[in-house]
Design a protein around this motif. Sequence first.
Motif, PDB file in Angstrom:
ATOM      1  N   MET A  10       2.416  25.200 -33.260  1.00 33.21           N
ATOM      2  CA  MET A  10       2.382  24.004 -34.103  1.00 33.21           C
ATOM      3  C   MET A  10       1.920  22.803 -33.276  1.00 33.21           C
ATOM      4  O   MET A  10       2.519  22.470 -32.259  1.00 33.21           O
ATOM      5  N   VAL A  11       0.849  22.176 -33.729  1.00 35.11           N
ATOM      6  CA  VAL A  11       0.412  20.916 -33.139  1.00 35.11           C
ATOM      7  C   VAL A  11       1.374  19.847 -33.636  1.00 35.11           C
ATOM      8  O   VAL A  11       1.604  19.715 -34.841  1.00 35.11           O
ATOM      9  N   LYS A  12       1.938  19.089 -32.701  1.00 33.29           N
ATOM     10  CA  LYS A  12       2.974  18.099 -33.021  1.00 33.29           C
ATOM     11  C   LYS A  12       2.359  16.758 -33.429  1.00 33.29           C
ATOM     12  O   LYS A  12       1.165  16.529 -33.230  1.00 33.29           O
ATOM     13  N   PRO A  13       3.188  15.856 -33.994  1.00 35.79           N
ATOM     14  CA  PRO A  13       2.664  14.572 -34.476  1.00 35.79           C
ATOM     15  C   PRO A  13       1.925  13.741 -33.431  1.00 35.79           C
ATOM     16  O   PRO A  13       0.953  13.046 -33.769  1.00 35.79           O
ATOM     17  N   ASP A  14       2.326  13.798 -32.167  1.00 37.74           N
ATOM     18  CA  ASP A  14       1.630  13.017 -31.141  1.00 37.74           C
ATOM     19  C   ASP A  14       0.199  13.499 -30.956  1.00 37.74           C
ATOM     20  O   ASP A  14      -0.735  12.695 -30.883  1.00 37.74           O
ATOM     21  N   VAL A  36      -5.197  33.100 -37.999  1.00 39.76           N
ATOM     22  CA  VAL A  36      -4.989  33.829 -39.255  1.00 39.76           C
ATOM     23  C   VAL A  36      -4.203  33.019 -40.286  1.00 39.76           C
ATOM     24  O   VAL A  36      -4.019  33.467 -41.411  1.00 39.76           O
ATOM     25  N   GLY A  37      -3.751  31.818 -39.914  1.00 40.13           N
ATOM     26  CA  GLY A  37      -3.054  30.948 -40.854  1.00 40.13           C
ATOM     27  C   GLY A  37      -2.961  29.543 -40.297  1.00 40.13           C
ATOM     28  O   GLY A  37      -2.732  29.363 -39.110  1.00 40.13           O
ATOM     29  N   MET A  38      -3.150  28.535 -41.185  1.00 43.96           N
ATOM     30  CA  MET A  38      -3.073  27.149 -40.741  1.00 43.96           C
ATOM     31  C   MET A  38      -2.892  26.244 -41.952  1.00 43.96           C
ATOM     32  O   MET A  38      -3.404  26.517 -43.035  1.00 43.96           O
ATOM     33  N   LYS A  39      -2.152  25.148 -41.740  1.00 45.37           N
ATOM     34  CA  LYS A  39      -2.014  24.118 -42.761  1.00 45.37           C
ATOM     35  C   LYS A  39      -1.661  22.798 -42.097  1.00 45.37           C
ATOM     36  O   LYS A  39      -1.285  22.764 -40.924  1.00 45.37           O
ATOM     37  N   VAL A  40      -1.798  21.728 -42.835  1.00 47.80           N
ATOM     38  CA  VAL A  40      -1.375  20.399 -42.386  1.00 47.80           C
ATOM     39  C   VAL A  40      -0.229  19.982 -43.288  1.00 47.80           C
ATOM     40  O   VAL A  40      -0.328  20.089 -44.518  1.00 47.80           O
ATOM     41  N   GLU A  41       0.868  19.510 -42.681  1.00 48.07           N
ATOM     42  CA  GLU A  41       2.008  19.077 -43.469  1.00 48.07           C
ATOM     43  C   GLU A  41       2.842  18.076 -42.684  1.00 48.07           C
ATOM     44  O   GLU A  41       2.718  17.966 -41.472  1.00 48.07           O
ATOM     45  N   GLU A  46      15.008  19.119 -43.666  1.00 50.21           N
ATOM     46  CA  GLU A  46      15.561  20.467 -43.843  1.00 50.21           C
ATOM     47  C   GLU A  46      14.735  21.510 -43.091  1.00 50.21           C
ATOM     48  O   GLU A  46      15.278  22.369 -42.390  1.00 50.21           O
ATOM     49  N   THR A  47      13.418  21.429 -43.214  1.00 48.67           N
ATOM     50  CA  THR A  47      12.548  22.368 -42.513  1.00 48.67           C
ATOM     51  C   THR A  47      12.642  22.174 -41.004  1.00 48.67           C
ATOM     52  O   THR A  47      12.683  23.142 -40.242  1.00 48.67           O
ATOM     53  N   ALA A  48      12.700  20.921 -40.558  1.00 48.10           N
ATOM     54  CA  ALA A  48      12.830  20.637 -39.125  1.00 48.10           C
ATOM     55  C   ALA A  48      14.135  21.209 -38.575  1.00 48.10           C
ATOM     56  O   ALA A  48      14.150  21.796 -37.490  1.00 48.10           O
ATOM     57  N   HIS A  49      15.219  21.049 -39.325  1.00 46.74           N
ATOM     58  CA  HIS A  49      16.510  21.607 -38.895  1.00 46.74           C
ATOM     59  C   HIS A  49      16.434  23.130 -38.799  1.00 46.74           C
ATOM     60  O   HIS A  49      16.964  23.721 -37.848  1.00 46.74           O
ATOM     61  N   GLU A  50      15.799  23.748 -39.776  1.00 43.25           N
ATOM     62  CA  GLU A  50      15.662  25.203 -39.760  1.00 43.25           C
ATOM     63  C   GLU A  50      14.788  25.646 -38.578  1.00 43.25           C
ATOM     64  O   GLU A  50      15.108  26.604 -37.880  1.00 43.25           O
ATOM     65  N   HIS A  51      13.701  24.935 -38.356  1.00 46.15           N
ATOM     66  CA  HIS A  51      12.777  25.297 -37.290  1.00 46.15           C
ATOM     67  C   HIS A  51      13.447  25.204 -35.911  1.00 46.15           C
ATOM     68  O   HIS A  51      13.266  26.070 -35.060  1.00 46.15           O
ATOM     69  N   TYR A  52      14.205  24.139 -35.687  1.00 42.11           N
ATOM     70  CA  TYR A  52      14.844  23.918 -34.385  1.00 42.11           C
ATOM     71  C   TYR A  52      16.335  24.268 -34.391  1.00 42.11           C
ATOM     72  O   TYR A  52      17.122  23.701 -33.634  1.00 42.11           O
ATOM     73  N   ALA A  53      16.726  25.224 -35.206  1.00 43.30           N
ATOM     74  CA  ALA A  53      18.140  25.593 -35.369  1.00 43.30           C
ATOM     75  C   ALA A  53      18.824  25.947 -34.050  1.00 43.30           C
ATOM     76  O   ALA A  53      20.005  25.643 -33.869  1.00 43.30           O
ATOM     77  N   SER A  70       8.044  12.736 -37.986  1.00 43.98           N
ATOM     78  CA  SER A  70       7.478  11.383 -37.966  1.00 43.98           C
ATOM     79  C   SER A  70       6.021  11.302 -38.402  1.00 43.98           C
ATOM     80  O   SER A  70       5.503  10.206 -38.628  1.00 43.98           O
ATOM     81  N   GLY A  71       5.351  12.416 -38.524  1.00 42.08           N
ATOM     82  CA  GLY A  71       3.942  12.407 -38.916  1.00 42.08           C
ATOM     83  C   GLY A  71       3.454  13.812 -39.151  1.00 42.08           C
ATOM     84  O   GLY A  71       4.217  14.785 -39.054  1.00 42.08           O
ATOM     85  N   PRO A  72       2.169  13.951 -39.451  1.00 40.44           N
ATOM     86  CA  PRO A  72       1.615  15.275 -39.735  1.00 40.44           C
ATOM     87  C   PRO A  72       1.709  16.218 -38.538  1.00 40.44           C
ATOM     88  O   PRO A  72       1.596  15.799 -37.389  1.00 40.44           O
ATOM     89  N   VAL A  73       1.923  17.482 -38.862  1.00 42.19           N
ATOM     90  CA  VAL A  73       1.877  18.577 -37.902  1.00 42.19           C
ATOM     91  C   VAL A  73       0.904  19.630 -38.429  1.00 42.19           C
ATOM     92  O   VAL A  73       0.546  19.612 -39.620  1.00 42.19           O
ATOM     93  N   VAL A  74       0.483  20.523 -37.560  1.00 41.91           N
ATOM     94  CA  VAL A  74      -0.415  21.601 -37.968  1.00 41.91           C
ATOM     95  C   VAL A  74       0.193  22.933 -37.524  1.00 41.91           C
ATOM     96  O   VAL A  74      -0.004  23.374 -36.389  1.00 41.91           O
TER      97      VAL A  74
END
Length: 154
Positions: A10-14, A36-41, A46-53, A70-74
């Motif tokens: 995941m490319v981070k907001p910075d 094989v998969g990519m999106k911008v969001e 809730e998703t951040a908590h799940e991701h960094y559980a 704080s901003g878009p990630v990829v």
Amino acid sequence: MTDRERTFVMVKPDAFARGLVGTVISRLEDRGLKLVGMKVEVLDEETAHEHYAEHTDKPFFDDLVDFITSGPVVPMVWEGEDATRQVRQMIGATDPLEADAGTIRGDYALDLGRNVVHAADHEDEGANEREISIHFDDDDLVSYEGHDETWLYE
């Protein structure tokens, strides 16, 4: 479908704000990994908590969630032989001051809290599947034979 490994990156907001998305993608493609998969969001809490559980009880958890939301990630999924280990080697140490020159963090990051990219840990069995499933449904990922694969693998 190949028997090659899939790994989460995941490319981070910075890095997004600094225009480094293409650079990160190019570095991974240049290595021979297959996207094989990519999106911008923009991640919600809730998703951040799940991701960094796994970091919930650590003192930096709230700052980590604040930053990643704080901003878009990829979020991306890459495929290749031993892809997780290859990506971890390419991105470098979590602390950019300890990351070797030539790694993504060694070349583009200066601060531990703003270290450009996240990648699943090759030492954490199941991390890839868990992180991929947080960000992607199965039908979000594609399977295809890359035109260069016969030149990359025996």
